[in-house]
Write a protein that holds these residues in place. Sequence first.
Motif, PDB file in Angstrom:
ATOM      1  N   SER A  81      -5.230   0.906  -2.718  1.00 23.12           N
ATOM      2  CA  SER A  81      -4.650   1.350  -3.989  1.00 23.12           C
ATOM      3  C   SER A  81      -5.641   2.272  -4.686  1.00 23.12           C
ATOM      4  CB  SER A  81      -4.323   0.144  -4.871  1.00 23.12           C
ATOM      5  OG  SER A  81      -5.429  -0.724  -4.945  1.00 23.12           O
ATOM      6  N   THR A 134       0.830  -1.204   0.000  1.00 28.91           N
ATOM      7  CA  THR A 134       0.000   0.000   0.000  1.00 28.91           C
ATOM      8  C   THR A 134       0.861   1.249   0.000  1.00 28.91           C
ATOM      9  OG1 THR A 134      -1.753  -1.180   1.175  1.00 28.91           O
ATOM     10  CG2 THR A 134      -1.820   1.221   1.233  1.00 28.91           C
ATOM     11  N   CYS A 163       2.322   1.987  -3.594  1.00 28.31           N
ATOM     12  CA  CYS A 163       1.412   1.893  -4.740  1.00 28.31           C
ATOM     13  C   CYS A 163       1.688   2.992  -5.757  1.00 28.31           C
ATOM     14  CB  CYS A 163      -0.030   1.954  -4.255  1.00 28.31           C
ATOM     15  SG  CYS A 163      -1.245   1.906  -5.585  1.00 28.31           S
ATOM     16  N   TYR A 183      -2.463  -5.663  -7.264  1.00 30.90           N
ATOM     17  CA  TYR A 183      -3.233  -4.867  -6.312  1.00 30.90           C
ATOM     18  C   TYR A 183      -4.711  -5.259  -6.311  1.00 30.90           C
ATOM     19  CZ  TYR A 183       0.625  -1.860  -5.016  1.00 30.90           C
ATOM     20  OH  TYR A 183       1.809  -1.398  -4.495  1.00 30.90           O
TER      21      TYR A 183
END
Length: 1170
Positions: A702, A671, A674, A694
């Motif tokens: 995301s 995370t 991302c 993701y």
Amino acid sequence: MDHQALLRAVETSDCAIFIEWYERVESENVSAVRESVDRLSKKDLCGIWTVFTKWVTQATNSLKENPDSPENDSVMTTLLVMSTMATYTIHNMSNNEPQGLQPSVKAMNGALKFVTCKKAATSICKMSEHYWKVHPELETFLSINTIQWLLMQAIHPKATLVSVKQLWDMKQSIEKLNALTLESSGLLTLFLSAISNSKFISSNEGRKCIACLFNFSTVIVQMLQKTVKKFIPLATVNDCESLGEIYFKAWRMASEERRADIEFAIQDLMYHAVVACRKPLGVIEDGVNKVPMNKLLFHLLHSIHRQRKQRTVAVLIHSLYKPILWRYLEASNGLVRGNALCLFFDAFPFESGEGFEEDEAVRTKQWAIMLSALMDPVPLVRTIAIQGTCRILSQYWEIVPINIIQDFITCLMRKLLYDSSSADVRAHVVKGLVMMLESRQTHSLLEKMIPLTNKVLHDPNEKVRSEYVFLLTHVQKLRVSKLWEVIDVNQLVGRLAMETSKNVCRRLVTLLAPFYCPKSTPEIVFQRCLRLVIDNRLASRKFYQYIDICVGIEQIAQLILIIWKFLRNHIHKQLQRNKSSQQREETANQRRPKRSRQGEGAESIPNTKENEDKENQDGSTDSEEAGNEEFSECSIIGLIDVVCILLSVNKTKFKAPQNVVYWENIKSRFTKTCSLFFRYFKNSEGLRPLICLYGLMSSTSSTLLFSFVKSQLKSLTDEATTKEFSYLVDVMCTWGRGDDLLDLITDHLQGNLVNFIAEKSPPSVTRRGKATRKKRVSFETLKDSKPLLGLRCMAYILQHPYNKKIILRKNLEQIEKLCETLKTVLLVVENNPNRLTNRESFLFGAAALYVKMVLVLGCSYKREKSDLKYTESQGKILGILNWIKRLSENEDLNPILGDLMSSAVSSISNLVMIHSMTWDVFRQFLDVVLQVVTRYPKSKNLTLAMNCAYHSLVFVWSERSIGNECGDECESRINLIINYVLECPNLVTASSSSTSFCLDEDDWSLIRDVLKKILEECHRHRPEKHESIREIVRKMADTIRLDMMQIQMAGQGDGEKKVDDVSCQHQLSKAIIAAFRTQNALAKMILDQFFEVFQGNENEMALVDCVAIARLLESLCRNKGRLAPGTLADAIVSFEDCWSAVGEIEKSANSDRVAYVNFTITELKKAFSV
């Protein structure tokens, strides 16, 4: 206890009072009564037994006269007490026996077979045994009833091992009986029935009991042999091994006179084992034979063969096999040679027992047999020879001459390992090498030979490849050689990349795991992972797909985190380099003012946040420089693929409570990075795997990618393929954002639907529909609709199980609204069928999608037990069926319209398969199927109609089995569909010259399989019991019969043309014959129907029917399939009876046909020895 109390209880002369006293005293002190009897004098004993004898006589007479009387409980108690008192008395008396004891013992022993109380009977048996030890002359008389009762207890279905042991304790008494007594008393019959009792012969004592019977007489041995042979087809493998032990024990215990009889019996079994059938016989006289006879007899004889370490047994085995085995090893029948070879290898080595030179000659003969068997022309014999030879080399390496070993190895490694005619032969060679590796003495030779076999890794047969990888795993496990000395690891990686078999992939991963996923530090594991990705990206995907079978979830989590760390650092450095390079370029451009700054408007990468830069700069490892020379962007994408695969395969394990900490750690790390990953992969091939990665996490982790996925879906063109949008749809569904996805699809579809219904619906309705729809900010209002894209996206969601499950659970209301929106398409198609231009048109796709959505919703309502909505959905299905009916009544035979109706019928038939349809809808469905196939009798539609008929047949009988009756009208409708297809002129006119109406090859195969299923269903429900089932079987038999009759009427009665020719036999009759040929029971059902029709026909058709039957039997004899020879033999006999019933006048008028039938009967009888 005072013995006077005993005498007082007897003096009452009342049995009930005495039993009451006995039970009271016995409950207080178990040994009290016995002590009282021991204190009695001879006079007292005589006195009490004078009374006891009367009581025993009364009890036994009452039991014999009324054995089933409900008052026998008191009789059983009396016999129990009296037998116990008799046992105490026998122990107490010395030379003076009470006068009434012997009659009482004989009376109770004689009534033993009527005794139903197990405790009383056991006490009588114990009393009888003690008594005949005192009086040996009465042993035979008393032991017969005792043995009989114990034997009945031992063979009882609920018998225990204790009962069998009690019977074996009577061994000496059994051996003292003679054959005549054994047979006349009924004991022999009981012992023979004990042979077929699995529980009895599975115990060692039970086997000994049966074995001792072989020592009585030749007649009894023959009776035992007959019973064993009758039981073998119904026995299990374990039962046969027990029978083999019985024969061996009997031979070892027998006298010289009886051994000859037993040896003859064993030799008889050896002969039958050689010629036994290698397939189950099926239904036989007393039951069902499920295990092949050759296997059952092999295991029986194996119990004798494994005793060959005793020289006398080895000599016995050789002498018994000598007149059988050597001859049948050279038989012309390959199956017989295979059976003989199995016995040969199991009994190896053979010893003559006649001296050293004779033994050596026998060994030489055995080596020659093995070598010739390895080169046998029949693959089955070669596989047996390979397996047996390798086992012998493994067990007897030291005694096999070197030149013989060389011949065997040469034959195995140079010829059989590359046998192109049989994959089983090649696979068994590899299995044989594994077997040989179990002996350390073979390692010195095999470590030189196995490296020469690496071509087998790429064998075209999956089974051979799997066995070879297992061989390499065995080499690695036993440390015979280093794996890289046997085969190049790159070959294994390349094989893994191109491998399609899951089993082979798993074995390859297990073999490669020590190289690419060693039990070491995470850094080393990552280096190996990176090396594999660089060497072969496709192999790395498959390797990590199955790696969970070798490593734990903790090691997988560590690998994912270290890959994340490497990706973060590498991507950050690449972005920094790109930024520095851009800055240098800008500086250089500033120093050259005359030149135009063309890159001024170029898009630059935004700077990352300060805290993110700080995080991305720390923690660099040396691993990131691994393989720097060969490292590329493809390797980075390969690492993302690895993470995706590891997370998707092990997601369930990560969600387990004990592993949640690993999942949360992985999720938090990805995370944070991302935006970094997205900036790097935004315009590269790595974007798709990044989105999939993701997609395994939540959309909140995301947000940037979530917005990007939405924009990508919006920007797709109307011609976008499933490959282009499938991963985007999957991610949206996994994130739980099906509402946004369905809004986009609805907008696409509504934009085009407005154009079709504008003429029939006022604009206000459309605007109101839009106003009431739930407004969302996920997507902007579309300027141009993309209807085909919307259809493909919705169809993809419905056919994807995981996506469909999520959408139905979270967005059911939107699906229902979309379904109502598409309903207008049916009206458009009905009013304007000419608008259906092709299968790819919007109207065709929208109508098919509406049908599927209605069906999916109906199944969902039933699964969720929503009765009201389920009823409504059934009404909608009924409306669709009525719509199809109206379309089929259209005079314009539009083929695209026919395809649409067939597609709808095919979709609705799935509800019949899962039994999700009411009776009203089902009846309407059957009518529609018949109407569609009548209107559009194409190849695909005929196959569809037969499929619908089969599933409807299963539906009707399944519902009937649980008490849901449908009435006869459903069965009659099913029969109408089947009859129409079987009578369809498009099929019965099939010929080599006219192919326009023929079934396609694929459709012919499908209709053949459906016909087989229909016949199986008919056989399951017994045609003789149900008229509707009988009608289906009769129709299929008539189809073949009429086909054969047309052949002969066309001037082919001389039999010159083959029955199997396309020009000679119609497609459906060929399909029916091919269908029932696969199962003997189905063939018997059809043939019985043939002869039943013959008996019901008039005389003038008898000759024609006989020719038709002759042609059918001739066809079946050319290609029997799975038909049993007995079935064909019975059919030939029945056919001969039918032929004899034909009148002589009719025969004399058709000499050619008569000659053909007579010739056929003669040939068939000769072929099957009838």
